[in-house]
Design an enzyme around this catalytic site. Structure first.
Site, mmCIF file in Angstrom:
data_model
loop_
_atom_site.group_PDB
_atom_site.id
_atom_site.type_symbol
_atom_site.label_atom_id
_atom_site.label_comp_id
_atom_site.label_asym_id
_atom_site.label_seq_id
_atom_site.Cartn_x
_atom_site.Cartn_y
_atom_site.Cartn_z
ATOM 1 N N ARG A 100 0.875 -1.187 0.000
ATOM 2 C CA ARG A 100 0.000 0.000 0.000
ATOM 3 C C ARG A 100 0.906 1.229 0.000
ATOM 4 O O ARG A 100 1.722 1.410 0.894
ATOM 5 C CB ARG A 100 -0.892 0.017 1.248
ATOM 6 C CG ARG A 100 -1.623 1.339 1.413
ATOM 7 C CD ARG A 100 -2.671 1.308 2.512
ATOM 8 N NE ARG A 100 -3.830 0.545 2.106
ATOM 9 C CZ ARG A 100 -5.025 0.627 2.698
ATOM 10 N NH1 ARG A 100 -5.209 1.444 3.731
ATOM 11 N NH2 ARG A 100 -6.030 -0.105 2.284
ATOM 12 N N HIS A 127 -7.842 0.575 -5.940
ATOM 13 C CA HIS A 127 -8.001 -0.294 -4.760
ATOM 14 C C HIS A 127 -8.623 -1.608 -5.244
ATOM 15 O O HIS A 127 -9.773 -1.921 -4.942
ATOM 16 C CB HIS A 127 -8.879 0.397 -3.715
ATOM 17 C CG HIS A 127 -8.725 -0.151 -2.327
ATOM 18 N ND1 HIS A 127 -7.902 -1.233 -2.033
ATOM 19 C CD2 HIS A 127 -9.290 0.217 -1.146
ATOM 20 C CE1 HIS A 127 -7.969 -1.484 -0.739
ATOM 21 N NE2 HIS A 127 -8.804 -0.626 -0.175
ATOM 22 N N GLN A 130 -10.223 -4.237 -2.781
ATOM 23 C CA GLN A 130 -11.527 -3.791 -2.279
ATOM 24 C C GLN A 130 -12.626 -4.116 -3.286
ATOM 25 O O GLN A 130 -13.715 -4.581 -2.921
ATOM 26 C CB GLN A 130 -11.478 -2.271 -2.028
ATOM 27 C CG GLN A 130 -12.781 -1.687 -1.535
ATOM 28 C CD GLN A 130 -13.100 -2.100 -0.108
ATOM 29 O OE1 GLN A 130 -12.268 -1.983 0.782
ATOM 30 N NE2 GLN A 130 -14.298 -2.584 0.128
ATOM 31 N N ASP A 222 -17.691 6.800 -0.489
ATOM 32 C CA ASP A 222 -16.382 6.730 0.178
ATOM 33 C C ASP A 222 -16.057 8.138 0.682
ATOM 34 O O ASP A 222 -16.730 9.112 0.301
ATOM 35 C CB ASP A 222 -15.316 6.217 -0.814
ATOM 36 C CG ASP A 222 -13.948 6.016 -0.174
ATOM 37 O OD1 ASP A 222 -13.871 5.920 1.074
ATOM 38 O OD2 ASP A 222 -12.940 5.947 -0.919
ATOM 39 N N CYS A 263 -16.528 1.241 1.671
ATOM 40 C CA CYS A 263 -15.317 0.444 1.906
ATOM 41 C C CYS A 263 -14.832 0.569 3.344
ATOM 42 O O CYS A 263 -14.103 -0.283 3.819
ATOM 43 C CB CYS A 263 -14.220 0.879 0.944
ATOM 44 S SG CYS A 263 -13.811 2.629 1.081
ATOM 45 N N ARG A 291 -13.376 -8.765 2.897
ATOM 46 C CA ARG A 291 -11.983 -8.444 2.562
ATOM 47 C C ARG A 291 -11.079 -9.638 2.890
ATOM 48 O O ARG A 291 -10.129 -9.916 2.171
ATOM 49 C CB ARG A 291 -11.510 -7.196 3.326
ATOM 50 C CG ARG A 291 -12.216 -5.892 2.961
ATOM 51 C CD ARG A 291 -11.987 -5.506 1.502
ATOM 52 N NE ARG A 291 -10.602 -5.556 1.114
ATOM 53 C CZ ARG A 291 -9.698 -4.587 1.341
ATOM 54 N NH1 ARG A 291 -10.073 -3.468 1.900
ATOM 55 N NH2 ARG A 291 -8.441 -4.726 0.963
HETATM 56 N N1 CP Z 1 -11.274 -0.403 3.063
HETATM 57 C C1 CP Z 1 -9.985 -0.358 3.379
HETATM 58 O O1 CP Z 1 -9.079 -0.532 2.547
HETATM 59 O O2 CP Z 1 -9.745 -0.130 4.694
HETATM 60 P P1 CP Z 1 -8.319 0.088 5.371
HETATM 61 O O3 CP Z 1 -7.794 1.425 4.921
HETATM 62 O O4 CP Z 1 -8.606 0.051 6.844
HETATM 63 O O5 CP Z 1 -7.403 -1.017 4.947
HETATM 64 N N1 NVA Z 2 -10.351 6.505 -0.788
HETATM 65 C C1 NVA Z 2 -9.854 6.141 0.503
HETATM 66 C C2 NVA Z 2 -10.046 4.674 0.746
HETATM 67 C C3 NVA Z 2 -9.576 4.166 2.073
HETATM 68 C C4 NVA Z 2 -9.788 2.700 2.236
HETATM 69 C C5 NVA Z 2 -8.405 6.528 0.620
HETATM 70 O O1 NVA Z 2 -7.648 6.288 -0.328
HETATM 71 O O2 NVA Z 2 -8.019 7.099 1.647
#
Ligand code: CP
Ligand code: NVA
Length: 315
Positions: A100, A127, A130, A222, A263, A291
């Site tokens: 990530r 993502h 997700q 989101d 999410c 997930r």
């Molecule tokens: N939905 C999601 O990716 O959550 P986190 O940021 O907690 O991993």
């Molecule tokens: N769009 C958000 C998703 C977090 C899971 C971000 O990138 O912060």
């Protein structure tokens, strides 16, 4: 297919295989508990995470392996070692690499220099993991992906982009409503429309939240400010995105039994009201649970070389 960097790396068949595998892992979590026996998988998280990190660490453990978690300051990357060398070294120790970070191109460099599967655990642009969990949840709640419509409201961000692509592959109609300046870029929409035309679904974009939710089986939103977005934009975003807030009034304009998806993490009172996210139509915690089952499916399928990749890559 060695890596999973974006949803469109998958063919429609790959997507359905992942959903099948995830359903099987959900019923029998320990069926492949020697897959990673005596082995490890590396996780490098350069942004915070609750769901993705813990679900992947648990997935590695359930497949019999040891997850090795690294935060932003743990690798020599911070002292100038290149991504290329980091990827080559980790490939000599571990069986998979879950990343990530901010830049999509950094993840591509990791993947190009790794001999092991690299999985995108969220970047600024995508993502993909997700989106697989989202489609599994939709399938469980609505039965048939091909007769469903998902409406996404708000910022055209990483989650929205990957969800649009997953819907296009899965044959699910997708509509997104975002304010001017926060739309998904037209190239991504155009590519998704090409995929959708093959799966028999549609991709609609607009600036009108009410229009997008008509006939929707699921309303998805989101956060309005994602990790890495400039904090100075917060006030302006709260204002411009306000008409896209998912509240009871907006939910009432979708199908009467429409579900609410997110999410997570959410910001109650911003992109969604507490009544909706904590209400009877919200499936956000089932979605979060999925997930884990989809993380197991993605890891297992890549380790077993079961994914063949998008057709465009074979041409
Ligand atoms: N939905 C999601 O990716 O959550 P986190 O940021 O907690 O991993
Ligand atoms: N769009 C958000 C998703 C977090 C899971 C971000 O990138 O912060």
């Amino acid at each position: 297919m060695k890596d999973f960097l974006r949803t469109t790396d998958l063919s429609p068949r790959d997507l359905f295989l992942l959903l099948d595998l995830a359903e099987r892992f959900k019923g029998q979590p320990y069926q492949h508990r020697t897959e990673l026996q005596n082995e490890s998988a590396a996780l490098y998280f350069n942004k915070p995470s609750t769901r993705t990190r813990i679900s992947f660490e648990t997935a590695v453990a359930r497949l019999g392996g040891i997850p090795i978690m690294m935060g932003p300051n743990d690798l020599q990357l911070g002292r100038g070692e290149t991504i290329e060398d980091t990827a080559r070294v980790i490939s000599r120790f571990c069986k998979a690499f879950i990343i990530r970070t901010f830049s999509d191109s950094d993840v591509e460099v990791f993947a190009a220099n790794s001999s092991i599967p690299v999985i995108n655990a969220l970047t600024d642009g995508h993502h993909p993991c997700q989106s697989v969990a989202d489609l599994l949840t939709l399938k469980e709640k609505r039965g048939d992906l091909e007769s469903c419509k998902v409406a996404f409201l708000g910022d055209g961000n990483n989650v929205a982009r990957s969800l649009m692509e997953a819907c296009a592959l899965g044959g699910t109609d997708f509509a997104i409503a975002s304010p001017s300046g926060h739309e998904l870029e037209s190239e991504a929409v155009q590519s998704a429309r090409e995929l959708a035309s093959r799966s028999g679904s549609s991709i609609e974009t607009s600036n009108d939240a009410q229009e997008a939710v008509q006939g929707a089986d699921a309303i998805y939103t989101d956060v309005w400010l994602s990790m890495g977005d400039p904090e100075e934009e917060r006030a302006a975003r709260l204002k411009i995105l306000q008409p896209y807030q998912v509240n009871d009034e907006l939910m009432s304009q979708a199908k009467p039994d429409a579900i609410f998806m997110h999410c997570l993490p959410d910001h109650r009172g911003e992109e969604v009201t507490a009544e909706v996210v904590d209400g009877p139509r919200s499936v956000v915690f089932d979605q979060a649970e999925n997930r884990l089952h989809t993380a197991m499916a993605i890891l297992y399928a890549l380790l077993e070389n079961r994914l063949h990749g998008a057709e465009r890559d074979r041409r």
